[in-house]
Design a protein around this motif. Structure first.
Motif, PDB file in Angstrom:
ATOM      1  N   UNK A 249     -20.992  19.276  -4.720  1.00 53.08           N
ATOM      2  CA  UNK A 249     -20.764  17.856  -5.009  1.00 53.08           C
ATOM      3  C   UNK A 249     -21.893  17.342  -5.908  1.00 53.08           C
ATOM      4  N   UNK A 250     -21.884  17.758  -7.177  1.00 58.67           N
ATOM      5  CA  UNK A 250     -22.951  17.309  -8.072  1.00 58.67           C
ATOM      6  C   UNK A 250     -22.624  15.947  -8.696  1.00 58.67           C
ATOM      7  N   UNK A 251     -23.671  15.170  -8.905  1.00 58.08           N
ATOM      8  CA  UNK A 251     -23.471  13.862  -9.542  1.00 58.08           C
ATOM      9  C   UNK A 251     -22.953  13.988 -10.960  1.00 58.08           C
ATOM     10  N   UNK A 252     -23.155  15.164 -11.594  1.00 61.78           N
ATOM     11  CA  UNK A 252     -22.676  15.316 -12.969  1.00 61.78           C
ATOM     12  C   UNK A 252     -21.240  15.821 -13.012  1.00 61.78           C
ATOM     13  N   UNK A 253     -20.601  16.013 -11.842  1.00 60.97           N
ATOM     14  CA  UNK A 253     -19.214  16.485 -11.828  1.00 60.97           C
ATOM     15  C   UNK A 253     -18.295  15.557 -11.048  1.00 60.97           C
ATOM     16  N   UNK A 254     -18.859  14.816 -10.107  1.00 62.33           N
ATOM     17  CA  UNK A 254     -18.059  13.896  -9.281  1.00 62.33           C
ATOM     18  C   UNK A 254     -18.621  12.489  -9.523  1.00 62.33           C
ATOM     19  N   UNK A 255     -17.858  11.628 -10.201  1.00 55.43           N
ATOM     20  CA  UNK A 255     -18.450  10.368 -10.674  1.00 55.43           C
ATOM     21  C   UNK A 255     -18.801   9.332  -9.601  1.00 55.43           C
ATOM     22  N   UNK A 256     -18.070   9.279  -8.496  1.00 54.97           N
ATOM     23  CA  UNK A 256     -18.368   8.227  -7.503  1.00 54.97           C
ATOM     24  C   UNK A 256     -18.409   8.801  -6.095  1.00 54.97           C
ATOM     25  N   UNK A 257     -19.037   8.064  -5.192  1.00 57.90           N
ATOM     26  CA  UNK A 257     -19.065   8.553  -3.806  1.00 57.90           C
ATOM     27  C   UNK A 257     -17.674   8.484  -3.189  1.00 57.90           C
ATOM     28  N   UNK A 258     -16.827   7.593  -3.713  1.00 55.53           N
ATOM     29  CA  UNK A 258     -15.453   7.527  -3.211  1.00 55.53           C
ATOM     30  C   UNK A 258     -14.746   8.869  -3.456  1.00 55.53           C
ATOM     31  N   UNK A 259     -14.874   9.375  -4.673  1.00 55.65           N
ATOM     32  CA  UNK A 259     -14.186  10.629  -4.996  1.00 55.65           C
ATOM     33  C   UNK A 259     -14.818  11.826  -4.275  1.00 55.65           C
ATOM     34  N   UNK A 260     -16.116  11.698  -3.956  1.00 57.50           N
ATOM     35  CA  UNK A 260     -16.742  12.782  -3.196  1.00 57.50           C
ATOM     36  C   UNK A 260     -16.155  12.887  -1.789  1.00 57.50           C
ATOM     37  N   UNK A 261     -15.647  11.773  -1.255  1.00 53.26           N
ATOM     38  CA  UNK A 261     -14.950  11.848   0.039  1.00 53.26           C
ATOM     39  C   UNK A 261     -13.753  12.766  -0.102  1.00 53.26           C
ATOM     40  N   UNK A 262     -13.082  12.644  -1.245  1.00 54.40           N
ATOM     41  CA  UNK A 262     -11.892  13.464  -1.490  1.00 54.40           C
ATOM     42  C   UNK A 262     -12.248  14.945  -1.607  1.00 54.40           C
ATOM     43  N   UNK A 263     -13.427  15.241  -2.170  1.00 51.97           N
ATOM     44  CA  UNK A 263     -13.798  16.657  -2.328  1.00 51.97           C
ATOM     45  C   UNK A 263     -13.806  17.338  -0.957  1.00 51.97           C
ATOM     46  N   UNK A 264     -14.438  16.685   0.032  1.00 50.83           N
ATOM     47  CA  UNK A 264     -14.489  17.314   1.358  1.00 50.83           C
ATOM     48  C   UNK A 264     -13.148  17.192   2.090  1.00 50.83           C
ATOM     49  N   UNK A 265     -12.535  16.013   2.024  1.00 49.00           N
ATOM     50  CA  UNK A 265     -11.248  15.842   2.719  1.00 49.00           C
ATOM     51  C   UNK A 265     -10.232  16.849   2.177  1.00 49.00           C
ATOM     52  N   UNK A 266     -10.213  17.038   0.845  1.00 49.49           N
ATOM     53  CA  UNK A 266      -9.274  17.987   0.231  1.00 49.49           C
ATOM     54  C   UNK A 266      -9.569  19.409   0.671  1.00 49.49           C
ATOM     55  N   UNK A 267     -10.858  19.767   0.728  1.00 50.81           N
ATOM     56  CA  UNK A 267     -11.224  21.133   1.146  1.00 50.81           C
ATOM     57  C   UNK A 267     -10.815  21.374   2.594  1.00 50.81           C
ATOM     58  N   UNK A 268     -10.978  20.369   3.425  1.00 46.31           N
ATOM     59  CA  UNK A 268     -10.604  20.520   4.837  1.00 46.31           C
ATOM     60  C   UNK A 268      -9.086  20.614   4.993  1.00 46.31           C
ATOM     61  N   UNK A 269      -8.366  19.768   4.264  1.00 44.83           N
ATOM     62  CA  UNK A 269      -6.896  19.819   4.352  1.00 44.83           C
ATOM     63  C   UNK A 269      -6.380  21.163   3.856  1.00 44.83           C
ATOM     64  N   UNK A 270      -7.041  21.695   2.825  1.00 42.12           N
ATOM     65  CA  UNK A 270      -6.633  22.995   2.290  1.00 42.12           C
ATOM     66  C   UNK A 270      -6.799  24.071   3.370  1.00 42.12           C
ATOM     67  N   UNK A 271      -7.948  24.045   4.010  1.00 42.75           N
ATOM     68  CA  UNK A 271      -8.242  25.033   5.061  1.00 42.75           C
ATOM     69  C   UNK A 271      -7.224  24.901   6.202  1.00 42.75           C
ATOM     70  N   UNK A 272      -7.006  23.642   6.646  1.00 44.34           N
ATOM     71  CA  UNK A 272      -6.103  23.403   7.773  1.00 44.34           C
ATOM     72  C   UNK A 272      -4.665  23.792   7.418  1.00 44.34           C
ATOM     73  N   UNK A 273      -4.283  23.577   6.172  1.00 45.20           N
ATOM     74  CA  UNK A 273      -2.917  23.929   5.746  1.00 45.20           C
ATOM     75  C   UNK A 273      -2.717  25.442   5.799  1.00 45.20           C
ATOM     76  N   UNK A 274      -3.764  26.185   5.365  1.00 46.57           N
ATOM     77  CA  UNK A 274      -3.669  27.653   5.432  1.00 46.57           C
ATOM     78  C   UNK A 274      -3.528  28.091   6.893  1.00 46.57           C
ATOM     79  N   UNK A 275      -4.282  27.450   7.779  1.00 46.74           N
ATOM     80  CA  UNK A 275      -4.195  27.799   9.204  1.00 46.74           C
ATOM     81  C   UNK A 275      -2.798  27.505   9.744  1.00 46.74           C
TER      82      UNK A 275
END
Ligand code: SF4
Length: 509
Positions: free
Chosen positions: A171-197
């Protein structure tokens, strides 16, 4: 234990460990270092998911705070940061300021551990040490700017240890522009993991059991009363509110995926939406705010879930009558500008207009997405200037241009507005921390906005009393009456200009 993971020297640690890199350095340098370190793929995905705006550095708090907050809010989840000590200090401070009441893990590094690859080894050891299935469902490791630019390969960590899931994200500041979108980075990664399960076999049911009705997953952190208000609104359609994502617990991720449709109340969860779409769930944008917003949203939710027109009408009748009553009896009569970085700015803007406000400008640090298009179109049709990826400069220009009677905005906007003697409200703490949906949302917003506008007389009184005291050169704490020294200033300027000329002459010659 340590033998199962190869110790991989970092490909480009030296480049990124150079002094001066971070959110205060140019993003191009960091992007270049990260690309050389093998992070091109993840950065390309971020560039697609979170398109950039006019400024090349974050203008709000460190974006990684969004991911950190999502991790810290989850039960049985440990969150570990890997990054520069100053970044971690700031992030930890902010977490506790917002009541984390949870330990923030940290794997420190120095130039040597970064260059030799020992940092990755330290992270791996920390993860193994923490992975206690009696205490944890999941461990999240967040690479901040320097470890991302150095290519610290979190993807090489095991996917699970002793049944504890391991999720490593950059989650680098030079790749993710706002803290709002950084929530999505983790939420998306978790949903991806849970979907595979979930695709691999049976998964845990929600703590309170599966809902007997078809459910709507609400996407976005919102005021706790809002999901309950939405549940009442959709009950006549035979629907229930399922889970709010980002979730508070791992097993809720399965429940979130197990829905009839997803309401993207906050419109910037691009990676999360991708997971829901992969699970075959329809996505509905906007939210039930104000009369027109609620009317349209109930129709869209009903259509996405195959509800009959009669039931959609029943849901509309139940809510809209009461809302008309509130909006007929109370009004906001003022010119307002609005800006923020939470992602819900357009929803608040809609509600303000329906409450009678003369809203001229809405700026959001978040980007335009398919899920806020309906709101943007509606606002533009009312003559409001809608600015996505708004910079602080644009937000301030709107305040100067429209001279509002109330400025709702981020901390620097509010500060500047107060200096201009304009009543103002901080979006994050005073607007986001209230209900927005349905009748309660309208009533609450009218109350807080009218109370703030009513403060104009106090501002005028203070301004008249203090005059120009404490402004410009007189700012700060003085023990005596400040005495200005224009001659001294003149002399300093003269010497400075002389030095500049000398340097130029040397450069040329
Ligand atoms: S991690 Fe955050 S605070 Fe640290 S350099 Fe990156 S953006 Fe700035």
């Amino acid at each position: 234990m340590s033998a199962i993971i190869p110790i991989t020297p970092l490909p480009n640690a030296a480049a990124a460990s150079a002094d001066g890199l971070g959110c205060h350095a140019g993003k191009d340098q960091m992007l270049d270092a990260a690309a050389k370190a093998g992070k091109s793929e993840v950065l390309a995905q971020y560039a697609a998911d979170y398109p950039k705006g006019p400024h090349d550095q974050p203008q709000s708090m460190c974006p990684a705070f969004g991911s950190l907050r999502v991790g810290l809010r989850m039960r049985r989840t440990a969150t570990i940061l890997s990054g520069s000590a100053c970044c971690v200090y700031g992030l930890t401070f902010t977490s506790h300021f917002y009541g984390a009441r949870r330990t923030v893990g940290y794997v420190p590094f120095n130039s040597e551990t970064l260059v030799t690859g020992k940092l990755f080894e330290d992270i791996r050891d920390a993860v193994h040490e923490q992975a206690d299935p009696d205490k944890l469902d999941c461990i999240v490791i967040i690479n901040l700017c320097v470890p991302t630019a150095s290519g610290v390969p979190l993807q090489l960590l095991p996917k699970e240890i002793n049944g504890v899931r391991i999720i490593g994200i950059d989650v680098p500041g030079f790749g993710v522009p706002t803290h709002a979108e950084a929530k999505d980075v983790l939420a998306g990664a978790m949903l991806h993991y849970a979907r595979q399960e979930a695709m691999a076999g049976p998964v845990a049911a929600p703590r309170q059991g599966r809902n007997s009705k078809p459910t709507i997953t609400l996407l976005g952190e919102m005021f706790p009363a809002d999901p309950m208000i939405i549940a009442q609104m959709i009950a006549p359609m035979g629907l229930a509110v399922g889970t709010v994502a980002p979730t508070r617990e791992w097993r809720e991720l399965y429940a979130a995926l197990d829905c009839k449709a997803v309401a993207a109340i906050h419109p910037f969860y691009t990676a999360s939406v991708r997971e829901f779409q992969a699970a075959g769930r329809p996505i509905v944008g906007s939210a039930p705010v104000g009369i027109e917003g609620t009317h349209d949203w109930l129709g869209s939710i009903g259509a996405a879930c195959g509800v009959s027109q009669a039931d959609i009408d029943a849901a509309r009748n139940q809510t809209l009558g009461a809302m008309r009553g509130v909006l007929a009896s109370q009004k906001i009569k003022a010119r307002i500008t609005l800006s923020g970085y939470e992602g819900s700015e357009l929803l608040v803007a809609r509600l303000l207009i329906e409450c009678g406000a003369d809203l001229r400008y809405v700026g959001s640090a978040c980007p335009a997405t398919p899920w806020n298009k309906h709101d943007a179109d509606w606002l533009q049709s009312k003559g409001v200037h809608v600015q996505f990826r708004a910079s602080l400069e644009q937000d301030m220009a709107a305040v100067h241009e429209f001279k509002p009677q109330l400025a709702i905005g981020t901390t620097p906007v509010v500060q500047a507005a107060k200096e201009l003697c304009i009543p103002s409200l901080y979006f994050t703490n005073l607007i986001s921390a209230r209900p927005l949906m349905g009748v309660a949302g309208a009533g609450s917003l009218i109350q807080v906005v009218n109370a703030a506008i009513g403060n104009q007389a106090r501002f005028d009184e203070m301004k008249a009393f203090f005059g120009s005291v404490g402004q410009g050169d007189e700012a700060g704490v003085w023990e005596d009456v400040p005495v200005m020294h224009p001659d001294f200033k003149k002399e300093v300027r003269r010497q400075f200009e002389k030095k500049q000329k000398k340097r130029k002459a040397e450069e040329m010659g």
